[in-house]
Write a protein that holds these residues in place. Structure first.
Motif, short mmCIF file in Angstrom:
data_model
loop_
_atom_site.label_atom_id
_atom_site.label_comp_id
_atom_site.label_asym_id
_atom_site.label_seq_id
_atom_site.Cartn_x
_atom_site.Cartn_y
_atom_site.Cartn_z
N LEU A 273 7.63 1.74 7.33
CA LEU A 273 6.68 0.74 6.84
C LEU A 273 6.97 0.44 5.36
N ASN A 274 7.22 1.49 4.60
CA ASN A 274 7.50 1.30 3.17
C ASN A 274 8.77 0.48 2.97
N ARG A 275 9.78 0.78 3.79
CA ARG A 275 11.03 0.02 3.70
C ARG A 275 10.77 -1.46 4.01
N ALA A 276 9.97 -1.68 5.06
CA ALA A 276 9.69 -3.07 5.45
C ALA A 276 8.96 -3.81 4.31
N CYS A 277 8.13 -3.10 3.57
CA CYS A 277 7.41 -3.73 2.45
C CYS A 277 8.39 -4.08 1.33
N ILE A 278 9.24 -3.13 0.98
CA ILE A 278 10.15 -3.34 -0.14
C ILE A 278 11.14 -4.46 0.17
N LEU A 279 11.68 -4.39 1.37
CA LEU A 279 12.64 -5.42 1.77
C LEU A 279 11.95 -6.79 1.83
N GLY A 280 10.73 -6.78 2.37
CA GLY A 280 9.97 -8.04 2.47
C GLY A 280 9.65 -8.63 1.11
N ALA A 281 9.56 -7.78 0.10
CA ALA A 281 9.23 -8.26 -1.24
C ALA A 281 10.48 -8.68 -2.01
N LEU A 282 11.65 -8.37 -1.47
CA LEU A 282 12.90 -8.75 -2.16
C LEU A 282 13.56 -9.96 -1.49
N LEU A 283 13.48 -10.02 -0.17
CA LEU A 283 14.17 -11.10 0.55
C LEU A 283 13.44 -12.42 0.31
N PRO A 284 14.17 -13.51 0.25
CA PRO A 284 13.53 -14.81 0.04
C PRO A 284 13.01 -15.41 1.34
N ALA A 285 11.96 -16.24 1.24
CA ALA A 285 11.55 -17.08 2.37
C ALA A 285 12.23 -18.42 2.13
N THR A 286 13.19 -18.77 2.99
CA THR A 286 13.95 -20.01 2.75
C THR A 286 13.43 -21.12 3.65
N ARG B 47 -18.52 7.35 23.34
CA ARG B 47 -18.16 7.24 24.75
C ARG B 47 -16.69 7.53 24.99
N GLY B 48 -16.20 8.55 24.33
CA GLY B 48 -14.82 8.96 24.55
C GLY B 48 -13.81 7.97 24.00
N ALA B 49 -14.27 7.00 23.20
CA ALA B 49 -13.33 6.01 22.67
C ALA B 49 -12.35 6.70 21.72
N GLY B 50 -11.10 6.27 21.76
CA GLY B 50 -10.09 6.84 20.89
C GLY B 50 -10.34 6.42 19.45
N LEU B 51 -9.89 7.26 18.54
CA LEU B 51 -10.06 6.94 17.13
C LEU B 51 -8.89 6.04 16.74
N VAL B 52 -9.20 4.85 16.31
CA VAL B 52 -8.14 3.92 16.01
C VAL B 52 -8.09 3.67 14.51
N GLN B 53 -6.90 3.69 13.99
CA GLN B 53 -6.76 3.45 12.57
C GLN B 53 -5.76 2.35 12.35
N GLY B 54 -6.06 1.53 11.41
CA GLY B 54 -5.10 0.49 11.09
C GLY B 54 -4.96 0.41 9.59
N THR B 55 -3.86 -0.17 9.15
CA THR B 55 -3.65 -0.31 7.73
C THR B 55 -3.46 -1.79 7.42
N VAL B 56 -4.18 -2.27 6.42
CA VAL B 56 -4.00 -3.65 6.00
C VAL B 56 -3.01 -3.67 4.85
N ILE B 57 -2.09 -4.59 4.92
CA ILE B 57 -1.09 -4.74 3.87
C ILE B 57 -1.41 -6.04 3.14
N LEU B 58 -1.81 -5.94 1.90
CA LEU B 58 -2.13 -7.15 1.13
C LEU B 58 -1.03 -7.42 0.13
N VAL B 59 -0.62 -8.67 0.05
CA VAL B 59 0.42 -9.04 -0.91
C VAL B 59 -0.25 -9.83 -2.03
N LEU B 60 0.04 -9.44 -3.26
CA LEU B 60 -0.67 -10.04 -4.40
C LEU B 60 0.30 -10.54 -5.46
N ARG B 61 -0.13 -11.59 -6.13
CA ARG B 61 0.62 -12.15 -7.26
C ARG B 61 -0.30 -12.22 -8.46
N LYS B 62 0.29 -12.42 -9.62
CA LYS B 62 -0.54 -12.62 -10.81
C LYS B 62 -1.30 -13.93 -10.66
#
Ligand code: SAM
Length: 1019
Positions: A64-77, A746-761
């Protein structure tokens, strides 16, 4: 005009991407990244850094960390499909990557998939595959001859099976054919059959070779490795090697990945245990595998010396060696005056049939525990009940059952919110209970490794009740510890630190009377750990070996539970931080020193890392280093109270640690820690993120990860970042389950998610008015979702079988679009939004921000009409009804994760979605079908029971039960208000359910019959 310089070394244009949006701001395959993250977690001991300290919970997956770093370096063309292709190739999550990741898949298996999915015709397949005919041995050289085929169909496949091989003339282009074939296999299946990209990369330095031509030609780079690519992208975007920082580094997962990718890396965390873990990950996982092996040999030597030193305290007359000692509390029964051992279960080792049997000892007026081996299944079952329940001590003496409450012997009292009891607070030098204390401590069983086997990795073990000699050895250990305690404390080898009260630290104080961290350790553990500590401190490579101390402490305290199911039912101890608390135990296990052997391990893999790095132990608000990219994972409303829990380790390690740790503050810095979600939390977060924003360039980027718990978090986060001078530019959602048997409603599984927020100045200050902004939000949310849906469709057009964006991504994008608009304004309706962020708020207060976010969710939902439904019908449905039909759609795609149901229930604001569920397990969630509702249930569900969907489900059920169609029509007419007006809608719902559930059989078939019945109804 600024001159553009060429960077000679990299051959790329300095600053050419300076103002280009990054990939993660436009698209990011969050679904695949979720699954890869899950696969990394599931690999347990295969996780690279966990072996440095499994006690640290909440590690962010490296992929996940790699995907963030790469995503922040690669351009959207201007070519998003190609951008995505490049990203997925670099991450090895495309089909070409899976060909590499699943080397064991044989040619005939590829051929079978190709035939099943009709990827190629039998004639085309004959060009790619041949039959291995004969293997001969000509003069010692193996010669294989091949037979070509005219066509490869299932008969040929069946006939030749494993002799089907890749055609010798296909050579390297087999990769492309194989990738195309794999594109028809669902992602989950591919992952299950493959190794992780990380594994491949560290075992084969050439694993990436095939990707560079394609990557370079799209990006205009000339890289031959990940660090080269990272450097070149950094030069193009920031003018230098990218500088990446994490100011909440914890165990170091984020900065370690940045370092491994070749970034100039900075990490900071005020907690010295976090800093130690980060330092160790950089150093140990950053050395060559040969150096790491050598270091681990050193650690084994140290550990063997400890074993040697402990030998006389752990060996019996026959030469057997103790592997674990089991202790329990004991207390005097107020009725009989007998000493009763407190054990929640008497089962010790189900595999060996070892149990404890209670035997009265009338001479010493106590209940003894006899150890029985080879117990029958019935005896094991009976032994599951020990002498304590959560509240009572229960035992039998001479045929009479006695029972007394633990609270009463402990003298529990409560005055207002203050709880107290009659336990004696231990003094600083106490190492075990004193005579006359309410709770004594008793050795009741020893796990022995036999004389012949104890030096081996796998030992033969047996269990026995302690003998007088064992008790004498225990007494000797306590004596040695008492005699040396002052000296060891002087040398900083054992704790001399008070337990400060706190959320988690209150427990040991209140339930045992412990006041010093030393008290959490049994004399045997103090003796062994003091020696280990001394040997490590005196070692020339002390700092590299230091990581082992917290690991050893975690696994050697009075908070180590005996888990009888461990080791396939042999039994074994669990670490202190098996849960994220400091719960004291009624019975616990003490490892013998040979039980520590298995803990020597270190990182699962390592590679030489050379990029620049720095670690500080300052809070985020005091960071002074500039970074192009900040990636952080702050403790938002976190269940893990890191600052308190780590005092357990700090108490041991704080005195004279080896360099460079001696430069750090060895204190958990409780006042600096960000925690909770109240006003103090918001203030500290604004301060921290304001500081990080000040320490990044104008085109810098921040990525913040946080655990998604409720809709309220959005408003909170928006205001915090706003207050810090940042603007949201994108958001993604990563789902991870933590098990289906976790406690839950009711026996529901514990679900966890992570939100990834991208921010600029934040750009130029803008002001606006609420109603204008609402319209802007509507347009932006709609645009965002339509773009993503469009991309999904265009990618499906080029042969992708799974959606790039699932609904959860679309929803997230909806939130992000709203936040992007909102956080672009500094003044709204005349109010200064930065000041607004720090304003104290009442619990549950719904302000402007919350209103706009709710509005955005509504807009997003309106744009997520399931495939075949008309917008007209969708507008008329309640939240619960939309939820139901949406989930029918997802189920048709084979999705069954509870996570999805929860997200949509939240989005559609369903009052109680579980009322609509037949199954709420984490990975096999399912809606109630007409067959589950049957004839009578479900009519009471708010927003659902009186609506048309329930009526349609009723009709389907009745049809399947063979009821007369005319009667059904009459009943349905009575059921639905304004029936004539809603009849068309009901036909549409029935058609929809038919299409989704499968028209040929079961519910789907009856739904289609119902639709026709309604359509042909005569009035
Ligand atoms: C959720 S954890 C980070 C986990 C990390 N990403 C990992 O993968 O292991 C949050 C971290 O924030 C740290 N922390 C708490 N208050 C802080 C502050 N004021 N400044 C910086 N870090 C802080 C805690 O010590 C903890 O290590």
């Amino acid at each position: 005009m600024a001159t553009v310089a060429k960077n000679v070394t990299a051959g790329v244009t300095l600053g050419s991407l300076r103002d280009t949006p990054t990939l993660i701001e436009r698209l990011w395959p969050a679904q695949k990244i979720s699954r890869e993250s899950e696969a990394e977690r599931k690999s347990v001991a295969g996780q690279t850094l966990t072996g440095l300290g499994g006690y640290w919970k909440g590690r962010k997956p490296l992929i996940l960390n790699r995907a963030c770093i790469l995503g922040a370096l690669l351009p959207a063309t201007s070519d998003p499909a190609k951008d995505l292709e490049v990203f997925e190739r670099l991450m090895m999550i495309d089909d070409r990557g899976f060909v590499e990741r699943c080397k064991s898949r044989r040619a005939h298996e590829y051929a079978a998939i190709a035939l099943e999915h009709r990827v190629y015709t039998p004639v085309e397949l004959a060009k790619f595959f041949a039959v291995r005919d004969r293997v001969s041995n000509a003069g010692g050289t193996k010669v294989i001859s091949y037979r070509t085929l005219d066509r490869l169909d299932s008969d040929v496949l069946h006939e030749f099976g494993r002799d089907i091989v890749w055609h010798p003339s296909i050579q390297t282009s087999f990769h492309n054919v194989a990738a195309r074939i794999l594109s028809h296999v669902p992602y989950d299946t591919k992952i299950d059959e493959s190794v992780r990209p990380e594994y491949l990369e560290t075992t084969d330095p050439n694993a990436h070779d095939y990707m560079w031509d394609m990557v370079n030609s799209h990006l205009g780079t000339s890289a031959n490795s990940m660090p080269q690519l990272v450097e070149q992208l950094g030069i193009m975007r920031f003018g230098h090697l990218p500088q990446v920082g994490d100011s909440f580094s914890g165990s170091g997962q984020i900065p370690y990945e940045a370092l491994r990718m070749g970034c100039d890396t900075y990490a900071s965390d005020p907690n010295p245990i976090a800093a130690l873990l980060t330092w160790s990950s950089f150093t140990l996982a950053g050395m060559s595998p040969a150096d790491l092996d050598e270091l681990m040999v050193e650690l084994q030597r140290v550990e063997l010396s400890v074993e040697k030193a402990m030998e006389r305290y752990e060996t019996d007359a026959e030469g057997n060696r103790a592997k674990a000692f089991l202790y329990c509390l004991e207390t005097k029964c107020p009725d009989t005056g007998y000493m009763i051992p407190l054990v929640p279960s008497l089962v010790i080792s189900p595999k060996n049939g070892t149990i404890g049997r209670l035997v009265p000892n009338h001479v010493e007026r106590r209940i003894d525990i006899e150890i029985v081996n080879g117990a029958s299944a019935a005896e094991l079952k009976a032994a599951a009940a020990g002498t304590v329940t959560s509240e009572y001590v229960i035992y039998e003496l001479d045929g009479v059952e006695h029972r007394f409450s633990i609270a009463s012997v402990r003298g529990d009292q409560r005055q207002g919110t203050v709880r107290s009891n009659g336990l004696r607070p231990w003094s600083g030098d106490d190492i075990e209970p004193r005579d006359g204390d309410i709770f004594g401590e008793r050795l009741y069983c020893v796990q022995w490794a036999t004389e012949e086997s104890w030096t081996r990795g796998r030992q033969d073990v047996f269990y026995a009740a302690p003998t007088d000699e064992d008790r004498q050895r225990d007494a000797l250990v306590a004596q040695v510890v008492r005699e040396n305690l002052a000296k060891w404390r002087e040398a900083g080898l054992v704790p001399d630190m008070r337990i400060e009260p706190g959320l988690k630290t209150d427990d040991p104080i209140r339930t045992r009377g412990w006041t010093n961290w030393l008290h959490l350790f049994h004399p045997r553990q103090i003796l062994m750990l003091a020696q280990l500590h001394k040997l490590i401190k005196e070692h020339p490579r002390a700092n590299e070996l230091y990581f082992f101390m917290p690991r050893a402490l975690d696994n050697n305290s009075r908070l180590n539970r005996w888990a009888n199911g461990q080791g396939g039912g042999l039994g074994g101890p669990k670490g202190t931080f098996d849960n994220q608390a400091l719960n004291t135990l009624i019975n616990f296990a003490v490892r013998g020193s040979i039980g520590v052997r298995s803990l020597v391990g270190g990182p699962a893999r390592s590679s030489d890392l050379n990029a620049a790095r720095r670690i500080d132990t300052v809070p985020g608000s005091q960071v002074t280093v500039d970074r192009d990219i900040w990636i952080t994972d702050p403790p938002y409303a976190d269940a893990v109270v890191y600052h308190e829990l780590t005092e357990f380790f700090i108490s041991w390690l704080r005195r004279d640690p080896p360099a460079p740790f001696n430069e750090w503050t060895w204190d958990s810095r409780r006042p600096l820690a960000i925690q909770g979600e109240g006003e103090d939390f918001r203030r500290k977060m604004v301060e921290t993120y304001g500081n990080l924003a000040a320490h990044m360039p104008a085109n810098g980027i921040q990525i913040v990860m946080f655990t998604h718990q409720s809709g309220a978090v959005w408003a909170d986060m928006a205001q915090i970042f706003w207050g810090a001078g940042l603007q949201v530019s994108a958001a993604w959602y990563i789902a991870t389950e933590t098990g289906s048997n976790a406690p839950g409603k009711r026996g529901a599984g514990l679900v966890q998610g992570t939100v990834i927020l991208v921010l600029r100045k934040l750009g130029e200050p803008e002001s606006g008015y609420e109603d204008e902004i609402a319209q802007e939000v509507r347009a932006e949310v709609a645009r965002q979702i339509d773009t993503m849906v469009g991309l999904n469709q265009s990618l499906k057009g080029v042969g992708r079988i799974e959606n790039l964006f699932e609904d959860a991504d679309l929803q997230m994008a909806g939130y992000a679009a709203a936040l992007r608009v909102l956080t672009g304004y500094t003044r709204i309706d005349g109010r200064d939004m930065t000041a607004e962020a720090s304003r104290p708020r009442k619990k549950g207060e719904k302000g402007f921000v919350e209103r706009i976010i709710e509005f955005a969710v509504q807009v997003a939902n309106e744009h997520m009409v399931p495939g075949n439904l008309s917008g007209r019908l969708w507008q008329q449905l309640s939240g619960s009804e939309r939820f139901y039909l949406k989930m029918v759609d997802l189920e048709a795609d084979g999705l069954s994760k509870l996570d999805n149901y929860q997200n949509f229930a939240r989005a559609f604001r369903v009052p109680d979605y579980t009322a609509l569920m037949a199954d709420t397990r984490a990975n096999s969630a399912r809606l109630k079908s007409s067959m589950d509702f049957k004839r009578r249930t479900g009519f009471e569900i708010p927003d659902f029971g009186s609506g048309i969907i329930r009526a349609v489900l009723y009709g389907i059920w009745e049809l399947s039960a063979g009821t007369d169609p005319q009667l059904i029509l009459e009943q349905v007419r009575d059921m639905v208000e304004n029936y004539l007006r809603r009849r068309e809608d009901m036909i549409e719902v029935a058609e929809y359910i038919g299409a989704m559930r499968g028209r040929e059989e079961g519910e789907g078939r009856f739904a289609i019959i119902l639709a026709n019945l309604l359509r042909n109804e005569k009035f």
